[in-house]
Motif scaffolding. Structure first.
Motif, PDB file in Angstrom:
ATOM      1  N   ALA A  88      56.214  46.253  18.291  1.00  0.00           N
ATOM      2  CA  ALA A  88      54.880  46.601  18.615  1.00  0.00           C
ATOM      3  C   ALA A  88      54.290  46.324  19.948  1.00  0.00           C
ATOM      4  N   THR A  89      54.851  44.922  20.426  1.00  0.00           N
ATOM      5  CA  THR A  89      54.542  44.719  21.821  1.00  0.00           C
ATOM      6  C   THR A  89      55.100  45.787  23.071  1.00  0.00           C
ATOM      7  N   GLY A  90      56.273  46.099  22.789  1.00  0.00           N
ATOM      8  CA  GLY A  90      56.801  47.123  23.328  1.00  0.00           C
ATOM      9  C   GLY A  90      56.005  48.523  23.542  1.00  0.00           C
ATOM     10  N   SER A  91      55.461  48.740  22.408  1.00  0.00           N
ATOM     11  CA  SER A  91      54.814  50.074  22.515  1.00  0.00           C
ATOM     12  C   SER A  91      53.423  49.649  23.293  1.00  0.00           C
ATOM     13  N   VAL A  92      52.697  48.768  23.197  1.00  0.00           N
ATOM     14  CA  VAL A  92      51.641  48.305  23.941  1.00  0.00           C
ATOM     15  C   VAL A  92      51.859  48.216  25.384  1.00  0.00           C
ATOM     16  N   ILE A  93      53.020  47.649  25.831  1.00  0.00           N
ATOM     17  CA  ILE A  93      53.279  47.562  27.374  1.00  0.00           C
ATOM     18  C   ILE A  93      53.513  49.114  27.750  1.00  0.00           C
ATOM     19  N   GLY A  94      54.387  50.003  26.924  1.00  0.00           N
ATOM     20  CA  GLY A  94      54.692  51.358  27.368  1.00  0.00           C
ATOM     21  C   GLY A  94      53.461  52.132  27.620  1.00  0.00           C
ATOM     22  N   LEU A  95      52.337  51.781  26.617  1.00  0.00           N
ATOM     23  CA  LEU A  95      51.272  52.816  26.598  1.00  0.00           C
ATOM     24  C   LEU A  95      50.168  52.376  27.855  1.00  0.00           C
ATOM     25  N   LYS A  96      50.154  51.023  27.976  1.00  0.00           N
ATOM     26  CA  LYS A  96      49.048  50.524  28.934  1.00  0.00           C
ATOM     27  C   LYS A  96      49.601  50.628  30.263  1.00  0.00           C
ATOM     28  N   ILE A  97      50.817  50.135  30.625  1.00  0.00           N
ATOM     29  CA  ILE A  97      51.417  50.352  32.171  1.00  0.00           C
ATOM     30  C   ILE A  97      52.287  51.434  32.456  1.00  0.00           C
ATOM     31  N   VAL A  98      52.581  52.264  31.518  1.00  0.00           N
ATOM     32  CA  VAL A  98      53.250  53.317  31.733  1.00  0.00           C
ATOM     33  C   VAL A  98      52.715  54.623  31.543  1.00  0.00           C
ATOM     34  N   CYS A  99      52.133  54.984  30.182  1.00  0.00           N
ATOM     35  CA  CYS A  99      51.423  56.189  29.892  1.00  0.00           C
ATOM     36  C   CYS A  99      50.294  56.234  30.586  1.00  0.00           C
ATOM     37  N   MET A 100      49.362  55.156  30.578  1.00  0.00           N
ATOM     38  CA  MET A 100      48.133  55.458  31.101  1.00  0.00           C
ATOM     39  C   MET A 100      48.194  55.482  32.583  1.00  0.00           C
ATOM     40  N   PRO A 101      48.913  55.105  33.428  1.00  0.00           N
ATOM     41  CA  PRO A 101      48.511  55.285  34.975  1.00  0.00           C
ATOM     42  C   PRO A 101      49.225  56.918  35.163  1.00  0.00           C
ATOM     43  N   ALA A 112      41.421  58.630  48.351  1.00  0.00           N
ATOM     44  CA  ALA A 112      40.822  57.326  47.976  1.00  0.00           C
ATOM     45  C   ALA A 112      40.646  57.207  46.637  1.00  0.00           C
ATOM     46  N   THR A 113      39.800  58.511  46.146  1.00  0.00           N
ATOM     47  CA  THR A 113      39.747  58.178  44.583  1.00  0.00           C
ATOM     48  C   THR A 113      40.728  58.270  43.729  1.00  0.00           C
ATOM     49  N   PHE A 114      42.001  59.019  44.360  1.00  0.00           N
ATOM     50  CA  PHE A 114      42.973  59.121  43.672  1.00  0.00           C
ATOM     51  C   PHE A 114      44.055  57.895  43.497  1.00  0.00           C
ATOM     52  N   THR A 115      43.818  57.179  44.556  1.00  0.00           N
ATOM     53  CA  THR A 115      44.662  55.866  44.832  1.00  0.00           C
ATOM     54  C   THR A 115      44.047  54.878  43.956  1.00  0.00           C
ATOM     55  N   ALA A 116      42.682  54.811  44.233  1.00  0.00           N
ATOM     56  CA  ALA A 116      41.850  53.707  43.301  1.00  0.00           C
ATOM     57  C   ALA A 116      42.085  54.289  41.732  1.00  0.00           C
ATOM     58  N   SER A 117      42.091  55.053  41.440  1.00  0.00           N
ATOM     59  CA  SER A 117      42.013  55.382  39.898  1.00  0.00           C
ATOM     60  C   SER A 117      43.354  55.333  39.214  1.00  0.00           C
ATOM     61  N   VAL A 118      44.460  55.746  40.037  1.00  0.00           N
ATOM     62  CA  VAL A 118      45.590  55.189  39.190  1.00  0.00           C
ATOM     63  C   VAL A 118      46.094  53.887  39.274  1.00  0.00           C
ATOM     64  N   VAL A 119      45.697  53.324  40.391  1.00  0.00           N
ATOM     65  CA  VAL A 119      46.238  51.893  40.571  1.00  0.00           C
ATOM     66  C   VAL A 119      45.218  50.968  39.365  1.00  0.00           C
ATOM     67  N   MET A 120      43.975  51.226  39.528  1.00  0.00           N
ATOM     68  CA  MET A 120      43.080  50.642  38.568  1.00  0.00           C
ATOM     69  C   MET A 120      43.609  50.676  37.210  1.00  0.00           C
TER      70      MET A 120
END
Length: 302
Positions: free
Chosen positions: A220-233, A248-256
């Motif tokens: 479950a935790t691995g799925s959350v990690i994968g979705l949040k910091i891999v899939c979402m960006p 500037a918009t691209f950089t800010a959006s992807v990193v945030m």
């Protein structure tokens, strides 16, 4: 190498916060003091100095707004599908919200400000405001509905409107759009206060982490990690590349949107019937692994 050193330094401060909590130096009361200093002082100052000389029309666009909503709701929908078979409703609700709810204020904006220029930081401030206005009510709604929690949603929304972070964003954009001149000494002073946002936030995050090894659900935790910091960006990269926004918009959006799960989700889970130990573990896991993923993102963008 400079980016890696910067991110490793962030991890070091995070671990210092956890160590100070374990040793008793940062107890609940002192952690609350640090949290208040960051939340009501340093972070609003950082947002104001990032936006007071920017016109809102130059920062907020239809493409930015549409892209942010597309990534946020697409990630939430994917999380719902992936976690729908979790046997525990309390755990399932937390897994869904922590897969999309980003740590934009405490880690995202200070990291962007410390790594990129003023133009990227200004856009990141707007992203913080826009996404916060959506992800917080969405998280509360999901937790209330899935856990049959007894919560005053109207009260949560009222608290959101009074949020000092959002208020400082609105004031900064109003000053920038109106052309009001902020005295140099005031700007310098606020900039100095804003520079404290990241270290204070990291100490608070580290001090708030609670992990029980016996309760770890790696799947479950691995799925959350994968979705949040891999899939979402990755989704953010695809969406904003397709929209052909400015750099500037691209950089800010992807990193945030590539930041780890917000610490506030632990608080929401505790208050609204979620699995609090699972929530704490996910905050720790996404924050720890994000040191590597953010390094990759920033390197690729740079």
């Amino acid at each position: 190498m400079e980016v890696l050193i910067r991110l490793l330094a962030l991890l070091a401060v995070l671990l210092v916060g956890a160590g100070l909590r374990s040793s008793g130096v940062l107890d609940d009361e002192r952690t609350e003091w640090l949290n208040a200093a960051a939340y009501y002082g340093a972070l609003p100052a950082l947002i104001f100095v990032s936006t007071y000389d920017q016109a809102i029309g130059e920062l907020l666009s239809v493409r930015l707004l549409g892209g942010l909503m597309a990534v946020l709701f697409a990630t939430a929908a994917i999380a719902w599908l992936i976690h729908r078979e979790r046997s525990s409703t309390a755990r399932r609700s937390v897994a869904v919200v922590q897969s999309y709810h980003s740590n934009l204020g405490y880690l995202g904006l200070p990291l962007v400000a410390a790594t990129f220029g003023a133009d990227v930081t200004a856009v990141a401030s707007v992203i913080l405001g826009v996404v916060s206005l959506v992800q917080v009510p969405l998280t509360v709604l999901i937790l209330v509905v899935m856990n049959d929690a007894d919560a005053a949603i109207a009260g949560e929304l009222t608290g959101l409107i009074k949020n000092p972070v959002l208020l400082s964003l609105f004031v900064g954009l109003a000053v920038g759009s109106s052309g009001i001149v902020v005295p140099g000494t005031v700007a310098v002073g606020l900039d100095a206060v804003g520079s404290l946002a990241l270290p204070l936030a990291l100490l608070c995050v580290g001090a708030s982490l609670q992990v029980d090894a016996s309760s770890i659900d790696f799947g479950a935790t691995g799925s959350v990690i994968g979705l949040k910091i891999v899939c979402m960006p990755v989704l953010a990269w695809i969406v904003f590349s397709t929209l052909a926004v400015d750099p500037a918009t691209f950089t800010a959006s992807v990193v945030m949107l590539g930041t780890p799960t917000a610490v506030s989700t632990y608080v929401f889970a505790t208050e609204l019937g979620g699995d609090r130990e699972f929530a704490s573990l996910n905050v720790f896991g996404t924050t720890l692994v994000s040191v590597a993923t953010l390094f990759v993102l920033i390197t690729l963008i740079g």
